[in-house]
Design a protein around this motif. Structure first.
Motif, mmCIF file in Angstrom:
data_model
loop_
_atom_site.group_PDB
_atom_site.id
_atom_site.type_symbol
_atom_site.label_atom_id
_atom_site.label_comp_id
_atom_site.label_asym_id
_atom_site.label_seq_id
_atom_site.Cartn_x
_atom_site.Cartn_y
_atom_site.Cartn_z
ATOM 1 N N HIS A 33 52.150 37.901 42.506
ATOM 2 C CA HIS A 33 50.728 37.811 42.851
ATOM 3 C C HIS A 33 49.870 38.687 41.961
ATOM 4 C CE1 HIS A 33 50.552 35.053 46.026
ATOM 5 N NE2 HIS A 33 50.642 35.840 47.076
ATOM 6 N N LEU A 34 50.355 39.870 41.641
ATOM 7 C CA LEU A 34 49.560 40.793 40.831
ATOM 8 C C LEU A 34 49.261 40.193 39.457
ATOM 9 C CD1 LEU A 34 48.172 43.507 40.587
ATOM 10 C CD2 LEU A 34 50.342 44.494 39.861
ATOM 11 N N LYS A 37 46.727 37.349 39.989
ATOM 12 C CA LYS A 37 45.373 37.835 40.285
ATOM 13 C C LYS A 37 44.732 38.488 39.066
ATOM 14 C CE LYS A 37 45.864 36.353 44.371
ATOM 15 N NZ LYS A 37 45.419 35.015 44.685
ATOM 16 N N LEU A 38 45.511 39.195 38.257
ATOM 17 C CA LEU A 38 44.963 39.788 37.045
ATOM 18 C C LEU A 38 44.545 38.699 36.051
ATOM 19 C CD1 LEU A 38 47.310 42.859 36.520
ATOM 20 C CD2 LEU A 38 44.892 42.874 37.184
ATOM 21 N N LEU A 41 41.348 37.305 37.349
ATOM 22 C CA LEU A 41 40.266 38.241 37.072
ATOM 23 C C LEU A 41 39.819 38.123 35.617
ATOM 24 C CD1 LEU A 41 38.521 40.610 38.135
ATOM 25 C CD2 LEU A 41 40.352 42.132 37.373
ATOM 26 N N LEU A 46 38.371 34.905 39.983
ATOM 27 C CA LEU A 46 38.653 35.683 41.186
ATOM 28 C C LEU A 46 37.379 35.755 42.022
ATOM 29 C CD1 LEU A 46 41.202 37.182 42.173
ATOM 30 C CD2 LEU A 46 40.164 39.267 41.362
ATOM 31 N N ASP A 51 41.434 36.629 47.602
ATOM 32 C CA ASP A 51 41.979 36.939 46.280
ATOM 33 C C ASP A 51 41.732 38.401 45.915
ATOM 34 O OD1 ASP A 51 42.928 34.363 45.897
ATOM 35 O OD2 ASP A 51 41.085 33.694 44.923
ATOM 36 N N TRP A 52 40.540 38.909 46.222
ATOM 37 C CA TRP A 52 40.242 40.329 45.962
ATOM 38 C C TRP A 52 41.141 41.228 46.806
ATOM 39 C CZ3 TRP A 52 37.773 42.185 41.978
ATOM 40 C CH2 TRP A 52 36.873 41.369 41.306
ATOM 41 N N ASP A 54 44.136 40.441 47.953
ATOM 42 C CA ASP A 54 45.471 40.349 47.352
ATOM 43 C C ASP A 54 45.588 41.251 46.127
ATOM 44 O OD1 ASP A 54 46.936 38.731 48.984
ATOM 45 O OD2 ASP A 54 46.724 36.918 47.776
ATOM 46 N N LEU A 55 44.564 41.238 45.281
ATOM 47 C CA LEU A 55 44.571 42.090 44.093
ATOM 48 C C LEU A 55 44.661 43.561 44.493
ATOM 49 C CD1 LEU A 55 44.314 42.458 41.021
ATOM 50 C CD2 LEU A 55 41.831 42.470 41.340
ATOM 51 N N GLY A 59 48.047 45.649 43.875
ATOM 52 C CA GLY A 59 47.810 46.547 42.760
ATOM 53 C C GLY A 59 47.657 48.008 43.120
#
Length: 78
Positions: A33-34, A37-38, A41, A46, A51-52, A54-55, A59
């Motif tokens: 996931h990281l 999500k990166l 972003l 994002l 999603d935020w 999850d990040l 992270g």
């Protein structure tokens, strides 16, 4: 700032490393996931609050590990 560094010093390395490898890379397949999500972003995709979240969740421990590593390195250089 000193209080934050004291708190960070109190966190064991093992907790940060194991947490970064498990929560930071979960789920392992098909893609962590990281990383996803990166990439989102970086692409400007994002947008959803989930999603935020999850990040942040995936992270947080890798971020703390990097900060602790940097603080330890700076302290040893001084």
């Amino acid at each position: 700032m000193a209080t934050l560094l004291n708190w960070l010093d109190a966190l064991p390395w093992s907790l940060l490393i194991i947490g970064s490898l498990t929560l930071g890379l979960a789920p392992f397949f098909p893609e962590p996931h990281l990383i996803e999500k990166l990439r989102m972003l970086g692409n400007g995709e994002l947008k959803a609050p989930l999603d935020w979240f999850d990040l942040f969740m995936h992270g947080a421990l890798p971020f703390l590990l990097i900060v602790k590593l940097a603080a330890t390195g700076f302290r040893q250089m001084a």
